[in-house]
Design an enzyme around this catalytic site. Structure first.
Site, mmCIF file in Angstrom:
data_model
loop_
_atom_site.group_PDB
_atom_site.id
_atom_site.type_symbol
_atom_site.label_atom_id
_atom_site.label_comp_id
_atom_site.label_asym_id
_atom_site.label_seq_id
_atom_site.Cartn_x
_atom_site.Cartn_y
_atom_site.Cartn_z
ATOM 1 N N ARG B 128 -4.085 30.322 -30.112
ATOM 2 C CA ARG B 128 -4.682 29.064 -30.388
ATOM 3 C C ARG B 128 -4.846 28.452 -32.323
ATOM 4 O O ARG B 128 -5.568 27.096 -32.545
ATOM 5 C CB ARG B 128 -6.098 29.008 -30.225
ATOM 6 N N LYS B 150 2.711 15.572 -35.440
ATOM 7 C CA LYS B 150 3.317 15.399 -34.247
ATOM 8 C C LYS B 150 4.399 16.324 -34.097
ATOM 9 O O LYS B 150 5.191 16.219 -34.321
ATOM 10 C CB LYS B 150 3.976 13.809 -34.129
ATOM 11 N N GLU B 192 15.802 6.252 -38.526
ATOM 12 C CA GLU B 192 14.427 5.889 -38.615
ATOM 13 C C GLU B 192 14.645 5.637 -40.302
ATOM 14 O O GLU B 192 13.262 5.349 -40.543
ATOM 15 C CB GLU B 192 13.786 7.786 -38.835
ATOM 16 N N LYS B 234 5.381 6.556 -44.445
ATOM 17 C CA LYS B 234 4.574 7.319 -43.217
ATOM 18 C C LYS B 234 3.543 8.068 -44.010
ATOM 19 O O LYS B 234 2.186 8.016 -42.572
ATOM 20 C CB LYS B 234 5.847 8.217 -42.765
ATOM 21 N N GLU B 244 -2.443 8.414 -34.389
ATOM 22 C CA GLU B 244 -2.376 7.410 -33.380
ATOM 23 C C GLU B 244 -3.404 6.453 -32.579
ATOM 24 O O GLU B 244 -3.203 6.387 -31.412
ATOM 25 C CB GLU B 244 -1.058 7.689 -32.542
ATOM 26 N N ARG B 248 -0.758 3.852 -36.400
ATOM 27 C CA ARG B 248 -0.087 4.445 -36.202
ATOM 28 C C ARG B 248 1.425 4.575 -35.421
ATOM 29 O O ARG B 248 2.844 4.422 -35.486
ATOM 30 C CB ARG B 248 -0.234 5.877 -36.218
ATOM 31 N N ASN B 252 6.506 3.395 -34.128
ATOM 32 C CA ASN B 252 7.222 4.145 -32.899
ATOM 33 C C ASN B 252 8.078 2.370 -32.766
ATOM 34 O O ASN B 252 9.018 2.030 -31.975
ATOM 35 C CB ASN B 252 6.886 3.778 -31.936
ATOM 36 N N HIS B 255 11.237 2.668 -30.853
ATOM 37 C CA HIS B 255 11.285 3.687 -29.547
ATOM 38 C C HIS B 255 10.697 3.539 -27.950
ATOM 39 O O HIS B 255 10.881 4.462 -27.110
ATOM 40 C CB HIS B 255 10.293 4.731 -30.164
ATOM 41 N N HIS B 259 13.499 5.753 -25.776
ATOM 42 C CA HIS B 259 13.128 6.995 -25.173
ATOM 43 C C HIS B 259 13.960 6.554 -24.055
ATOM 44 O O HIS B 259 13.961 8.026 -23.518
ATOM 45 C CB HIS B 259 11.586 6.825 -25.361
ATOM 46 N N HIS B 272 18.721 11.376 -30.153
ATOM 47 C CA HIS B 272 17.512 9.922 -30.976
ATOM 48 C C HIS B 272 18.028 9.408 -31.280
ATOM 49 O O HIS B 272 17.275 8.241 -31.254
ATOM 50 C CB HIS B 272 16.229 11.340 -31.431
#
Lengths: 369, 369
Positions: B128, B150, B192, B234, B244, B248, B252, B255, B259, B272
């Protein structure tokens, strides 16, 4: 602190700042509007249950939720601790993604500890976090596992090794749902109820000694008191130490031995509560041997656990295997096994103990049949 | 705000209350004591790397870490986006549990975005939550994926669908490590870098237009500036919106289209960053069609992306497939695809767009060869 509502329903708050929530305890809560007010409403809901519980309650819950969500989806997991693994967790992700559920979807865990732990972990991880609600249907889940935000799945090398601290939006404990609980599961739940006495509340322990048969008979007033007092103690502990940096570990009384029993025999052989029942006997004995509690407390606690219908004799396993299994416990540090032991009756502490003494304690409570 | 150290090393702080940490940017950081001071020291450390990066840097990192930890363990994952799944994540848990690592163990992610995302998610879930440190070895990881917490793995039905927000204890960007980066990976990282211009900093965009060839040639001063400015932007965004809930999402940009390309072609076919390069062209075109940016901005951005060595033509996929893939994006709500679009140059916003227009935009930038 706890507000009795007009219908006899009780709310126990868990104070965790922006992650605070209520445990609602009562009977027939699916029909109680107030119990559901204020929960996140969104387009989609997913009821996660198992093949045993879903036929009993999923339709009624879906009907209730259809007032709050446009789509109410369902997924049924296989039943039992043996299925508390990644493959079962992934069934939840498959259901969510297969139906195109977005990151406002609310998950509802309808079942016992395994369903609650898996659903909570799925909620923690799906799109990096969606809200979830616990609707525990077993005594064990109502008094312990659904409360406090510990979620996890098992790994072949250890119980609950992969998981997250992730709080539900609410816990809804419907005592009427316990009427369908098999007696063996009820006894398993009593183990976690009994636990709260030795570690935190000597008076509650004495109350249990006079009411354990009432609880096994599902006497409504006794049941309501036991669930409420258990949740109050858990709420008090978790509110002080959400992420188990210290105090919260006392809730693991009996669990170091108990987890070793579960892992050693294979998950599902003994129920979790059964392993904890026996584990508490061993932890009490170890406490007594270290002079932390009077020797007479061991037979006293053993008798209560036995009256709850739980095993008090440890299964036969080689000593090295016991130690190996206990060493992977999450409380271990740098290879040293650390136990939750008593500090008188009604208080607990964490400490290590010599291996030889631990093995001696296990031997003293192992069936020689 | 950013402190240049005596050795020319720069620290960019990420302000997230008790989860705050620094991004350290410099050259030869394995030899820089100050860079490692103050990180959690504990009995065990696990270096998570992949079969490509480990032979280059794992031994040097292990030597450095042996000054802070009693045991320094290593695990090598298979390389590539196609392996960013549960099976690979589980290799980390197997390594940790197989070696009996406790919940104070520190994980070190040594590699690119896939290694960083998997290691971060493993750290979030192991017992955890254990601490972890990012040591990104690709440009893409240094300017984007290692920063901001993330973490995730892919699901067959969608990229990064299972993960957690979980912040590292530090990000250590050693620019010297980029010397071993293949040119195709360097270009992917530039996607990026370029992203930060249109969404947040028109001046940086102009700077990139005069320095993109320097960056492809790994010119040290240009590289240091690009990494620092990217991390600053960032850090500014993540500091305002860690989970987000709003702002935030602008990170993306490109993206949603990107994606869909990655998932549609099969993870790993396009890198990517390549998919994001092309995705930014499509997102700019969609912004222009909606009157959010001047039409002349589309060829301007396209040219820069092309000069960075990235594809600017979309792959051929049926329109229905594009829409289906984009609908499972985490930004979608109640079935509506939501895009990060421009709002002039240097600002971004989230909004939906008619399916027909989206398909028209894709068609206008699809190779007809």
């Amino acid at each position: 602190m706890n507000l009795a509502t007009s219908s006899g329903t009780v709310r126990v708050p868990i104070a965790l700042n922006e992650r605070s929530y209520d445990i609602v305890i009562g009977s027939g809560l699916l029909a109680d509007d107030a119990c559901w007010d204020g929960l996140p409403a969104s387009a989609d809901a997913l009821i996660v249950s198992n093949t045993t519980v879903a036929p009993l309650y999923a339709q009624a819950l879906a009907t209730r939720l259809s007032q709050r969500h446009r789509r109410v989806l369902q997924v049924q997991l296989p039943d039992g601790e043996a299925h508390k693994d990644w493959a079962t967790l992934n069934l939840v992700f498959d259901a969510l993604l297969g139906a195109g559920c977005d990151r406002k979807t609310v998950l509802y865990a309808l079942g016992g500890g395994v369903v609650g732990d898996i659903t909570g972990f799925a909620a923690a991880c799906y799109m990096r976090g969606v809200p979830f609600v616990q609707v525990p249907t077993t005594l064990l889940a109502q008094v312990d596992s659904s409360v406090g935000g510990k979620t996890a799945v098992n790994h072949p090398l250890g119980k609950n090794m992969v998981g997250a601290f992730y709080q539900p939006a609410r816990v809804i404990c419907d005592l009427a749902m316990l009427n369908t609980l098999p007696p063996r599961e009820l006894s398993a739940g009593l183990a976690e109820v009994i636990k709260y006495g030795p570690i935190a509340d000597a008076e509650f322990l004495a109350w249990l000694e006079t009411h354990v048969e009432d609880l096994r008979a599902l006497e409504p007033r006794a049941l309501a008191h036991a669930v409420q007092r258990s949740c109050e103690i858990k709420a008090w502990v978790v509110g002080q130490d959400e992420r188990e940096n210290g105090l919260r570990a006392i809730l693991n009384f009996g669990h170091t031995f108990g987890h070793a029993i579960e892992a050693g025999l294979g998950y599902g052989q003994w129920l979790h509560g059964e392993a904890i029942g026996c584990g508490m006997v061993l932890a009490a004995e170890l406490s007594a041997r270290l002079g932390l509690v009077a020797p007479a407390f061991v037979p006293r606690l053993t008798q209560l656990i036995q009256r709850a219908g739980l095993p008090v004799q440890a299964p036969v396993m080689p000593g090295a295997r016991w130690l190996e299994l206990m060493r992977v416990d999450k409380k271990s540090e740098a290879g040293e096994i650390r136990f939750v032991l008593l500090d008188g009756v009604g208080r607990a502490q964490m400490r290590g103990a010599p291996d030889a003494l631990v093995l001696d304690v296990i031997a003293a409570h192992t069936s020689t049949d």
